[in-house]
Design a protein around this motif. Structure first.
Motif, PDB file in Angstrom:
ATOM      1  N   ILE A 426     -24.982   0.208  -2.951  1.00  0.00           N
ATOM      2  CA  ILE A 426     -24.545  -1.156  -2.651  1.00  0.00           C
ATOM      3  C   ILE A 426     -24.686  -1.398  -1.157  1.00  0.00           C
ATOM      4  CG2 ILE A 426     -22.669  -2.824  -2.843  1.00  0.00           C
ATOM      5  CD1 ILE A 426     -21.485  -1.104  -5.070  1.00  0.00           C
ATOM      6  N   ILE A 427     -25.572  -2.317  -0.794  1.00  0.00           N
ATOM      7  CA  ILE A 427     -25.854  -2.608   0.617  1.00  0.00           C
ATOM      8  C   ILE A 427     -25.116  -3.881   1.012  1.00  0.00           C
ATOM      9  CG2 ILE A 427     -27.649  -3.169   2.288  1.00  0.00           C
ATOM     10  CD1 ILE A 427     -29.609  -1.610   0.510  1.00  0.00           C
ATOM     11  N   ILE A 428     -24.261  -3.789   2.020  1.00  0.00           N
ATOM     12  CA  ILE A 428     -23.457  -4.936   2.461  1.00  0.00           C
ATOM     13  C   ILE A 428     -23.683  -5.154   3.964  1.00  0.00           C
ATOM     14  CG2 ILE A 428     -21.164  -5.967   2.556  1.00  0.00           C
ATOM     15  CD1 ILE A 428     -20.268  -3.982   0.424  1.00  0.00           C
ATOM     16  N   GLN A 438     -13.548  -6.430   4.017  1.00  0.00           N
ATOM     17  CA  GLN A 438     -12.498  -5.626   3.395  1.00  0.00           C
ATOM     18  C   GLN A 438     -12.209  -6.100   1.973  1.00  0.00           C
ATOM     19  OE1 GLN A 438      -9.505  -6.214   6.408  1.00  0.00           O
ATOM     20  NE2 GLN A 438      -9.718  -4.122   7.192  1.00  0.00           N
ATOM     21  N   THR A 439     -12.123  -7.416   1.797  1.00  0.00           N
ATOM     22  CA  THR A 439     -11.896  -7.968   0.459  1.00  0.00           C
ATOM     23  C   THR A 439     -13.036  -7.591  -0.475  1.00  0.00           C
ATOM     24  OG1 THR A 439     -10.638  -9.822   1.360  1.00  0.00           O
ATOM     25  CG2 THR A 439     -11.566 -10.097  -0.838  1.00  0.00           C
ATOM     26  N   CYS A 440     -14.269  -7.690   0.027  1.00  0.00           N
ATOM     27  CA  CYS A 440     -15.440  -7.330  -0.781  1.00  0.00           C
ATOM     28  C   CYS A 440     -15.364  -5.879  -1.219  1.00  0.00           C
ATOM     29  CB  CYS A 440     -16.707  -7.590   0.034  1.00  0.00           C
ATOM     30  SG  CYS A 440     -18.230  -7.150  -0.815  1.00  0.00           S
ATOM     31  N   LEU A 441     -15.092  -4.964  -0.277  1.00  0.00           N
ATOM     32  CA  LEU A 441     -15.049  -3.545  -0.591  1.00  0.00           C
ATOM     33  C   LEU A 441     -13.889  -3.229  -1.535  1.00  0.00           C
ATOM     34  CD1 LEU A 441     -16.242  -0.759  -0.154  1.00  0.00           C
ATOM     35  CD2 LEU A 441     -14.778  -0.510   1.876  1.00  0.00           C
ATOM     36  N   LEU A 510     -25.652  -7.122  -1.560  1.00  0.00           N
ATOM     37  CA  LEU A 510     -24.399  -7.835  -1.727  1.00  0.00           C
ATOM     38  C   LEU A 510     -23.974  -8.461  -0.403  1.00  0.00           C
ATOM     39  CD1 LEU A 510     -22.595  -7.987  -4.317  1.00  0.00           C
ATOM     40  CD2 LEU A 510     -21.091  -6.330  -3.212  1.00  0.00           C
ATOM     41  N   ASN A 511     -23.711  -9.758  -0.432  1.00  0.00           N
ATOM     42  CA  ASN A 511     -23.141 -10.404   0.752  1.00  0.00           C
ATOM     43  C   ASN A 511     -21.707  -9.924   0.951  1.00  0.00           C
ATOM     44  OD1 ASN A 511     -25.498 -11.829   0.997  1.00  0.00           O
ATOM     45  ND2 ASN A 511     -24.531 -13.846   1.048  1.00  0.00           N
ATOM     46  N   GLU A 515     -16.759 -11.391  -3.873  1.00  0.00           N
ATOM     47  CA  GLU A 515     -15.539 -10.758  -4.370  1.00  0.00           C
ATOM     48  C   GLU A 515     -15.633 -10.590  -5.883  1.00  0.00           C
ATOM     49  OE1 GLU A 515     -10.686 -11.534  -4.496  1.00  0.00           O
ATOM     50  OE2 GLU A 515     -12.005 -12.940  -3.426  1.00  0.00           O
ATOM     51  N   PHE A 516     -15.623  -9.337  -6.356  1.00  0.00           N
ATOM     52  CA  PHE A 516     -15.618  -9.052  -7.788  1.00  0.00           C
ATOM     53  C   PHE A 516     -14.236  -9.361  -8.354  1.00  0.00           C
ATOM     54  CE2 PHE A 516     -19.000  -5.411  -7.471  1.00  0.00           C
ATOM     55  CZ  PHE A 516     -19.951  -6.356  -7.122  1.00  0.00           C
TER      56      PHE A 516
END
Length: 973
Positions: A426-428, A438-441, A510-511, A515-516
């Motif tokens: 997963i590339i961010i 942080q929210t994304c991770l 992934l941007n 948010e999943f």
């Protein structure tokens, strides 16, 4: 606080209604719901306890009459103005009209599973409310009508009168069948028509009414004799299939024959179709299904096949025919999947050749109401599912499977559980905005599921301390790699560099503003790789408010916009439910790299992202290059993923960001010119280019009136026309204030040094200004003053017709207008460039927007173009236009296209494959580096794209001080 008080008022009124039977206060409150601060959920929760027979989603005064909401047991359709005879005719199982609610029939009507009346199509009432046209929304507001009350009255009446009411209703208005074609050619082998489940006499009547002579009737429960008979035909015979309940368009065989001749290697041809949406009125035809040629993923997921299916007889003999079939849909999808597995050529005729009655011959519609999703019986659904399971093995990868969709009969879902170990990298990319990342991770940790993954955080020059502290805390985390890049933002470069640090066999781009929010998201993203040639998978993305932000990309041909995103900004589930492509895993041309899963090996094979696309269109370009290698791009609607779009980078609205976006859009059009010339192969060209609701583009009709000359004054210097090497320059002018700009006389004088000037002023008051007329006479070869009609093209047409005899003595003519201030640089540089070009048509600048064309502010036409029939016809048939945008498409773009198609060579002498308003985006470079002689009037007056025009005065002061003084005076006035 205000919300709490309003809720208390609602609850108090509700208690009085329920406990004391005092309905008045509650009725008054609900009628003014638009002025109250409640949200829909508060109203529905309050009303829920007293409604046993209605879905709670309908409990809102926008949808249902307040009398029904307040007192469902006392409400009657008679008192509400319903047409009782029509109601009982449409619902014979309704024993008493007063039982409309308690019988559950009203709930089915509201869901769109039944029509309100036979003369209305079924549609969900919340979709109807959300899609009402503005004028009808105003009626509801003015008269305090619910959507159901409106449909029962104004909506029904307007629909019968052919007026636009609501998108979901309008598509059922009576449609025009396919038009006749002159000189239609029949295939070399005479076409045959197979009519399933018909007696022979009925089949003959049906076929001959549409032009077929060779007709065979067959029974769905005895297909073997049919297969044997078709095997006796010449291999090139086109064999069309329809059902006994179908109708064929009057000119179906003509359109089919033409298409068959134009595509001689076809094995199969499908077509568009119209829907007969009620059994009570044979003239009720609408809801056009506009498709493209069939593809295996779409056939497997949603049976995307319709219209008149025609197959070459030689291919039919090679297919494994079933002995019987439970539905035409099952049979034709079965045969088509076998053909696609053979890598034969398939096509699609974009005319509605068949009129289907889905109540008798069900199919799976791209666009349809809930009722139209449930025409198949259980036996038919089971047979379709079994057939698809059997045929899917041809197309699935190891570990791939399909399973029936739990909500949509006849549709499927992919499942992928390969033996090969899967690891997702997963590339961010990010720069500061640490809270977003942080929210994304955190959401990845919560919802990724059991699939192994690693995270590559691509830090693009973060400088804030909170970001640095957070990154420092992650260094010891095993499944996270942090790479630092100190470069200007280039999305393509950042991801290409990050890819080198990946160890997974799948790459998830992934941007950091993603948010999943649902379980097992990696598994859902991997599922479409069950199809063995899937190359990349994107996901449906949502705005934070739940509306669709992205669900695939459509390339738009011949428009300003390069792309369209189906479903974008739609938040009403009832609307989305009508659009089947948005409810299943779907093959698309491209998907957003805000969340894009790609096979790692394939990403390397195509060379990664093209770094010329620094910010935009890099994902679209990547997907299109993957498709060029024969792989599919899929999009899945199942994960719940929020895209906080714009928070991490902002939007490209104006200024340099807009200029860059237009440059990158131009690259996309240039690199994929064939697609933009032909149109997106996965989307019908009949769909409207500016709607995300699968709306149909109206058929183009010619303007009833041609542009007229309307000359009010003319003058020509007294010279006998003789052969001249000087061009004839037609200068079109218009002024809303009735005056002539102070810069125009000097500009015309400069033109006179290189051409004979014809001044065409669409400013009638100029004829009364003797001083201006005298000055023009000292410069111009001819003067024409006319009424303003047809914009500049109307003036040029007038000038060309007025000087027709003179034009015959010239080798070239020039068309230009007053949209340019100049000359900034001497015109000798311009005319030298013109002389050096050997093209038949020369422009100063070009544009890929819409389609390739020369911009019309300055055009040169040589003898070959002037004498061509295409050039003459264009001016003779010049119609009136309602808007300038229509004129640009038909004239500026249309003239270039017309002449190019007539074998004329076109050349732009200052730009090559530019995109958008290059005279705004590159004005300084053109003037300083290329001796461009003009500056655009709109750039300095309005600057609509908010470009940097600082120091323009300093630049013009060095070039042409008198012009600067004139421009400043005009801008100050």
């Amino acid at each position: 606080m205000e919300m709490e008080r309003a809720t208390e008022r609602l609850q108090k009124a509700l208690n009085n209604s329920q406990q004391r039977g005092e309905h008045g206060p509650l009725l008054r409150l609900l009628r003014r719901y638009r002025r109250e601060p409640w949200d829909g959920l508060a109203i529905r929760n309050a009303l829920k306890p007293q409604h046993r027979h209605l879905d709670h989603r309908f409990l809102h005064p926008q949808l249902l009459p307040v009398e029904l909401l307040v007192d469902p047991d006392g409400w009657t359709p008679d008192q509400a103005g319903f047409h009782l005879d029509a109601l009982q005719a449409a619902h014979p199982d309704l024993k008493e009209p007063d039982h409309l609610i308690s019988s559950g029939i009203l709930n089915q009507i509201l869901r769109g599973e039944r029509p309100l009346y036979d003369d209305l199509p079924a549609l969900s009432i919340d979709a109807y409310a959300a899609e009402l046209r503005r004028s009808h929304r105003a009626i509801c507001k003015r008269e305090q009508l619910s959507a159901l009350a409106h449909l029962n009255s104004y909506g029904r009446d307007a629909f019968h009168q052919g007026e636009a009411v609501a998108t979901c209703l309008d598509r059922y208005r009576i449609q025009v069948e396919a038009k006749p074609i002159c000189a239609a050619r029949r295939p070399i082998q005479q076409p045959w028509l197979v009519v399933i489940d018909a007696e022979i006499q009925h089949a003959i009547r049906l076929g001959r009414a549409a032009g077929w002579d060779k007709i065979v009737a067959a029974q769905s429960q005895a297909l073997t004799p049919l297969a044997q008979r078709l095997a006796e035909l010449h291999p090139d015979t086109p064999v069309s299939f329809c059902h006994r309940s179908d109708r064929l368009a009057l000119h179906a065989i003509e359109h089919l024959s033409i298409y068959w001749h134009q595509h001689r290697n076809l094995a199969l041809c499908s077509s568009d179709e119209l829907i007969a949406w009620t059994l009570t009125d044979p003239e009720a035809i609408g809801n056009p299904q506009c498709r493209v040629e069939p593809t295996a993923p779409r056939l497997l997921m949603r049976g995307a096949l319709g219209g008149l299916i025609t197959i070459r007889a030689g291919h039919l003999t090679n297919l494994d025919w079933p002995a019987s079939t439970n539905s035409m849909h099952e049979l034709l999808v079965n045969l088509t999947l076998q053909l696609l597995d053979s890598n034969v050529s398939c096509g699609h005729c974009g005319e509605s050749l068949l009129i289907r009655t889905p109540a008798l011959n069900p199919s799976i519609l791209d666009v349809g109401s809930p009722m139209e999703r449930h025409w198949f019986n259980n036996n038919q659904i089971n047979a379709i599912n079994n057939m698809l399971t059997s045929q899917s093995a041809r197309f699935l990868a190891e570990g791939g499977a399909i399973q029936p969709h739990p909500e949509i009969p006849g549709c499927q879902r992919f499942r992928f559980q390969p033996e090969q170990h899967i690891k997702v990298s997963i590339i961010i990319p990010f720069k500061d905005n640490v809270e977003l990342t942080q929210t994304c991770l955190s959401s990845i940790r919560s919802f990724a599921g059991q699939t192994e993954y690693e995270v590559i955080l691509a830090n693009n020059g973060s400088v804030k301390e909170p970001t640095k502290e957070w990154l420092s805390s992650l260094h010891s985390t095993k499944d996270i790699k942090i790479i630092d890049l100190a470069i200007d933002f280039n999305f393509a470069t950042i991801n290409n560099v990050a890819r080198k640090h990946c160890s997974g066999n799948f790459l998830l781009f992934l941007n950091n503003d993603i948010e999943f929010q649902s379980a097992n998201i990696l598994e859902e993203l991997l599922a479409p790789f069950a199809f063995k040639t899937t190359g990349a998978v994107g996901s449906k993305l949502l705005y934070p408010d739940g509306a669709t932000q992205h669900q695939g990309v459509v390339l738009i041909r011949g428009e300003r916009r390069a792309l369209r995103e189906p479903g974008k900004s739609i938040g009403d589930q009832a609307i989305l439910d009508d659009y089947l492509p948005l409810r299943v895993e779907e093959e698309v041309s491209a998907a957003s790299a805000a969340c894009l899963l790609v096979r790692a090996e394939l990403f390397d094979d195509v060379g990664g992202f093209n770094e010329a696309y620094a910010v935009t269109f890099n994902d679209v370009d990547l997907c299109l290059r993957i498709r060029q290698l024969g792989y599919k791009i899929m999009i899945t609607p199942y994960p719940k993923i929020i895209h906080h779009e714009g928070k991490s980078r902002g939007k490209d609205l104006d200024g340099e960001a807009l200029a860059r976006q237009q440059r990158e859009q131009g690259l996309l059009r240039e690199h994929h010119a064939d697609l933009y010339d032909k149109g997106d192969p996965l989307t019908s060209q009949h769909l409207h280019p500016h709607t995300n609701h699968f709306g149909i583009q109206p058929r183009q009709t010619e303007s009833a009136r041609k542009v007229e000359e309307k000359i009010v004054y003319s003058w020509t210097e007294q010279k006998r026309p003789t052969k001249s090497h000087r061009p004839l320059l037609f200068f079109a002018q218009f002024s809303a204030n009735g005056e002539l700009r102070s810069d125009i006389i000097p500009l015309l004088r400069a033109y006179k040094g290189h051409a004979d000037v014809v001044f065409i002023g669409a400013t009638p008051t100029l004829k009364q200004n003797r001083q201006i007329i005298q000055r023009l006479k000292g410069i111009c070869h001819s003067i024409i003053i006319r009424d303003n009609e047809g914009y500049d093209f109307g003036s040029w047409k007038t000038g060309i017709r007025f000087c027709q005899e003179d034009i015959q003595t010239r080798n070239e003519i020039i068309l230009t207008n007053d949209s340019l201030w100049g000359p900034v640089n001497p015109l000798k540089h311009l005319f030298k460039r013109i002389r050096l070009s050997s093209a038949d048509v020369v422009g100063l600048t070009d544009d890929l927007m819409y389609s390739y064309h020369l911009q019309s502010s300055f055009l040169v036409f040589r003898q070959k173009a002037i004498c061509s029939q295409a050039f003459q016809t264009f001016w003779e048939s010049l119609p009136m236009f309602n808007s300038k945008r229509e004129l640009v498409k038909a004239c500026e773009v249309g003239l270039s296209t017309l002449l190019s198609n007539a074998d004329m060579s076109l050349e732009s002498i200052y730009t090559k494959n530019s995109n958008g308003n290059v005279l705004h985006f590159q004005w300084r470079t053109l003037i300083e580096d290329n001796n461009f002689p003009f500056i655009k009037v709109s750039l300095l007056k309005e600057n609509p794209c908010n470009q940097n025009i600082e120091h323009w005065q300093h630049l013009l002061r060095k070039k042409n001080g008198k012009l600067l003084k004139s421009i400043k005076t005009q801008l100050d006035s």
